[in-house]
Motif scaffolding. Structure first.
Motif, short mmCIF file in Angstrom:
data_model
loop_
_atom_site.label_atom_id
_atom_site.label_comp_id
_atom_site.label_asym_id
_atom_site.label_seq_id
_atom_site.Cartn_x
_atom_site.Cartn_y
_atom_site.Cartn_z
N GLY A 12 0.78 -1.23 0.00
CA GLY A 12 0.00 0.00 0.00
C GLY A 12 0.81 1.28 0.00
O GLY A 12 1.78 1.43 -0.75
N GLY A 13 0.40 2.19 0.87
CA GLY A 13 0.95 3.55 0.87
C GLY A 13 2.44 3.62 1.12
O GLY A 13 3.12 4.50 0.55
N ARG A 16 4.13 2.86 -2.21
CA ARG A 16 3.89 4.02 -3.09
C ARG A 16 4.80 5.18 -2.74
O ARG A 16 5.47 5.75 -3.62
CB ARG A 16 2.42 4.44 -2.94
N ASN A 100 -1.71 2.09 -5.11
CA ASN A 100 -1.78 1.54 -3.76
C ASN A 100 -1.84 0.02 -3.77
O ASN A 100 -2.01 -0.60 -2.71
CB ASN A 100 -3.02 2.08 -3.03
#
Length: 470
Positions: A12-13, A16, A100
Motif C-alpha cells: 500500500g501507501g 507508493r 496503492n
C-alpha cells in the motif's frame, strides 16, 4: 514460534511513497498463507472485529492476513471478508488505486500486478478493478490523492466515480434506508485533503464527478454568482473561492496543522454569505452584471449555511467558530484603514479577543493570514483592461498592531473601579443600585479607555499605502 513468515510483504501507501522518494508515515504488512491461530501463537494481538489485523508484539506494526472482500449489501459496512487460500494478487486486487496495489519484500523486490508503477510515473490515479464501486468512500480518497500528489484521475476512473455518484452512493442513506458514508468519514477525508499541498484540487475532483453538489451543495451554489469586475476580474464566487484556498495553502506551508486547517477551511467558506446576496445587487434591470455583495458578512447571510454544512460533515466546533469569525470580520479587516477608533474598538470586541487570546495565542495572526489569502486570491481589473494579482496586503500587519494596542487596556480594574463608583453614587442618592445599569456603565468605561488608546495609536501612525479598497 519464530516471528518470520514465508510470505510477508510491505503493502500500500508505504510502497507508493518509497517509490515516489517520500518518507512513509506508516508501514503496513500483509501476510499470505497464515491464519488467525498461527498469528496469535506467535504473540500477535488481534484488533478489529471485521477482518484479521494483528499487532506485532515488539514493534506494534500492523500485520493483516491477505483477504478478499465481497459486498453483501448496499451499505458502507456491508462486506464479508475471507482470508483462506487468498493469494497476494487477490489481496492487492481489492485495493482502490493501482498506485496503492503494490507489495514489496525486504530486499526491495516490488510486486506490481496492476501497473501501479507506471501510473506513478505518469501521475495517474486509476482504479484497480470494478470492485472500486463497492465503497463510495473511495471517491473521496481519489480526490484526496489528487490533491496530495497533484495527480490526474484516469478517464475510466472518473467515469466510474461519476456513475457511483449518480447512483446515490454518496447520499446520506442507501436506497434500502441503511446509513451510507458516515459524516465523520467525510470530515476525516476532507481534513486530510485540506492539509495537502493542493487542497483546491480535492474539490475540483469532487466537482468533476458530481460529488460536490451532494457533499458540499453550498459550494456548488457559488457557481455563477457574479462579482464586481473591477475588484474580482477572476470570475464568479466559486472561482474566487478556489483561488483563495490555493493562496491559503501557499501561505500556511510553515504553519502547524491546527492553524493551517482552520485558515484553509475559512478560506473555503468565508464567502458563504454571497450565496444569499439579493438578485437586484447581482444584476442590473437590463441583465448586465452588477456584482455587489454588500452585507454578505452579516450573520443572517452566512450563519445558517455554515451551521448546516458543518453539521452535515461533522466539522469540529472549534474550526466552525474560527470560520465564523473570519466570515464575520474579513470585510472589516480589508477596510481597516477606514476604521478609526470606533471601528477598531468594535472589531476587537467582535473578534472576542479578550477571551480568545487568553488560550489561543495565534488566533489573530491566523485571521490576518486568511484575510491576506482572500486579498491575493482575486484579480484586479486595470484601466487598460488587463488583470493583476494584488502584490501586498499591509492590512494584516496593521490589524495585529492595532489590536495589540486595544489589548493594552485591561478591562478588569476599569470595570471594578467604575462599578464601585456607580454603586457609591446610587447609595448617595438613596437609590438601590441597579446591577444592569452599573454593568453597562462599566462596559462603557472600558470602551472609552480603548478608544482613547486607539486614538493615540492613530495619531502616531505613519502614512500607509493600503492599495485599492474592497
Amino acid at each position: 514460534m519464530p516471528m518470520t513468515f514465508d510470505k510477508c510483504y510491505r503493502v500500500g501507501g508505504c510502497v507508493r511513497d518509497r517509490l515516489l522518494g517520500l518518507e512513509p508515515t506508516d508501514i503496513d504488512y500483509v501476510v499470505i498463507g497464515e491464519s488467525p491461530e498461527s498469528m496469535l501463537s506467535r504473540g500477535f494481538t488481534q484488533v478489529g472485529g471485521d477482518f484479521p489485523v494483528f499487532l506485532h508484539p515488539e514493534t506494534g506494526d500492523e500485520y493483516a492476513l491477505g483477504r478478499s472482500e465481497i459486498s453483501t449489501g448496499d451499505g458502507y459496512n456491508d462486506f464479508k471478508y475471507d482470508w483462506k487460500g487468498i493469494t497476494l494478487e487477490q489481496d492487492l486486487s481489492r485495493r482502490d488505486c493501482t498506485i496503492n496495489a503494490m507489495a514489496e519484500l525486504d530486499d526491495g523486490t516490488v510486486f506490481d500486478p496492476f501497473g501501479g508503477r507506471k501510473d506513478l510515473d505518469t501521475g495517474t490515479l486509476r482504479h484497480v478493478s470494478p470492485s472500486f464501486a463497492e465503497d463510495p468512500l473511495r471517491i473521496l480518497r481519489v480526490a484526496r490523492f489528487a490533491a496530495r500528489y497533484d495527480f490526474s484521475v484516469a478517464p475510466e476512473t472518473m467515469a466510474l466515480m461519476t456513475a457511483m455518484t449518480a447512483q446515490g452512493m454518496l447520499n446520506p442513506t442507501t436506497l434500502s434506508g441503511k446509513p451510507n458514508i458516515k459524516p465523520e468519514r467525510v470530515w476525516k477525508e476532507t481534513e486530510k485533503a485540506m492539509l495537502t499541498p493542493n487542497p483546491h484540487v480535492y474539490f475540483e475532483v469532487l466537482d468533476a464527478c458530481g460529488a460536490l453538489k451532494v457533499l458540499f451543495p453550498e459550494l456548488e451554489m457559488m457557481k455563477g454568482i457574479p462579482q464586481r469586475d473591477d475588484f474580482h476580474a477572476e470570475g464568479d464566487v466559486w472561482i474566487h473561492t478556489r483561488m483563495v484556498l490555493e493562496e491559503a495553502a501557499q501561505l500556511t506551508t510553515d504553519h502547524s496543522n491546527e492553524s493551517a486547517l482552520r485558515i484553509r477551511m475559512a478560506a473555503l467558506l468565508h464567502d458563504l454569505g454571497k450565496i444569499k446576496t439579493p438578485a437586484d445587487l447581482l444584476w442590473y434591470p437590463d441583465g448586465s452584471v452588477r456584482g455587489h455583495h454588500h452585507s454578505h458578512e452579516k450573520p443572517e447571510r452566512f450563519e445558517g449555511l455554515l451551521k448546516t454544512l458543518s453539521a452535515r460533515i461533522k466539522m469540529p466546533s472549534e474550526i466552525e467558530h474560527f470560520v465564523h469569525k473570519c466570515a464575520l470580520t474579513h470585510q472589516e479587516v480589508h477596510r481597516i484603514s477606514q476604521a478609526g477608533r470606533e471601528g477598531l474598538t468594535a472589531l476587537y470586541e467582535r473578534l472576542d479577543l479578550d477571551r480568545i487570546q487568553r488560550h489561543d495565542k495565534v488566533f489573530l495572526a491566523d485571521v490576518a493570514t486568511m484575510c491576506a489569502a482572500d486579498n491575493f486570491g482575486r484579480r484586479v481589473r486595470q484601466k487598460d483592461g488587463s488583470t493583476t494579482r494584488p502584490d501586498k496586503y499591509p492590512q494584516g500587519a496593521y490589524l495585529l498592531e492595532a489590536m495589540a494596542v486595544v489589548a493594552t487596556v485591561k478591562p478588569g480594574p476599569i470595570m471594578q473601579a467604575t462599578m464601585a463608583k456607580e454603586e457609591a453614587r446610587a447609595i448617595e442618592r438613596h437609590r438601590k443600585p441597579d446591577k444592569a445599569v452599573i454593568l453597562e456603565a462599566a462596559k462603557t468605561a472600558v470602551r472609552t479607555a480603548r478608544r482613547m488608546a486607539v486614538k493615540r495609536f492613530l495619531k502616531e501612525q505613519p502614512e500607509i499605502e493600503f492599495g485599492p479598497g474592497r
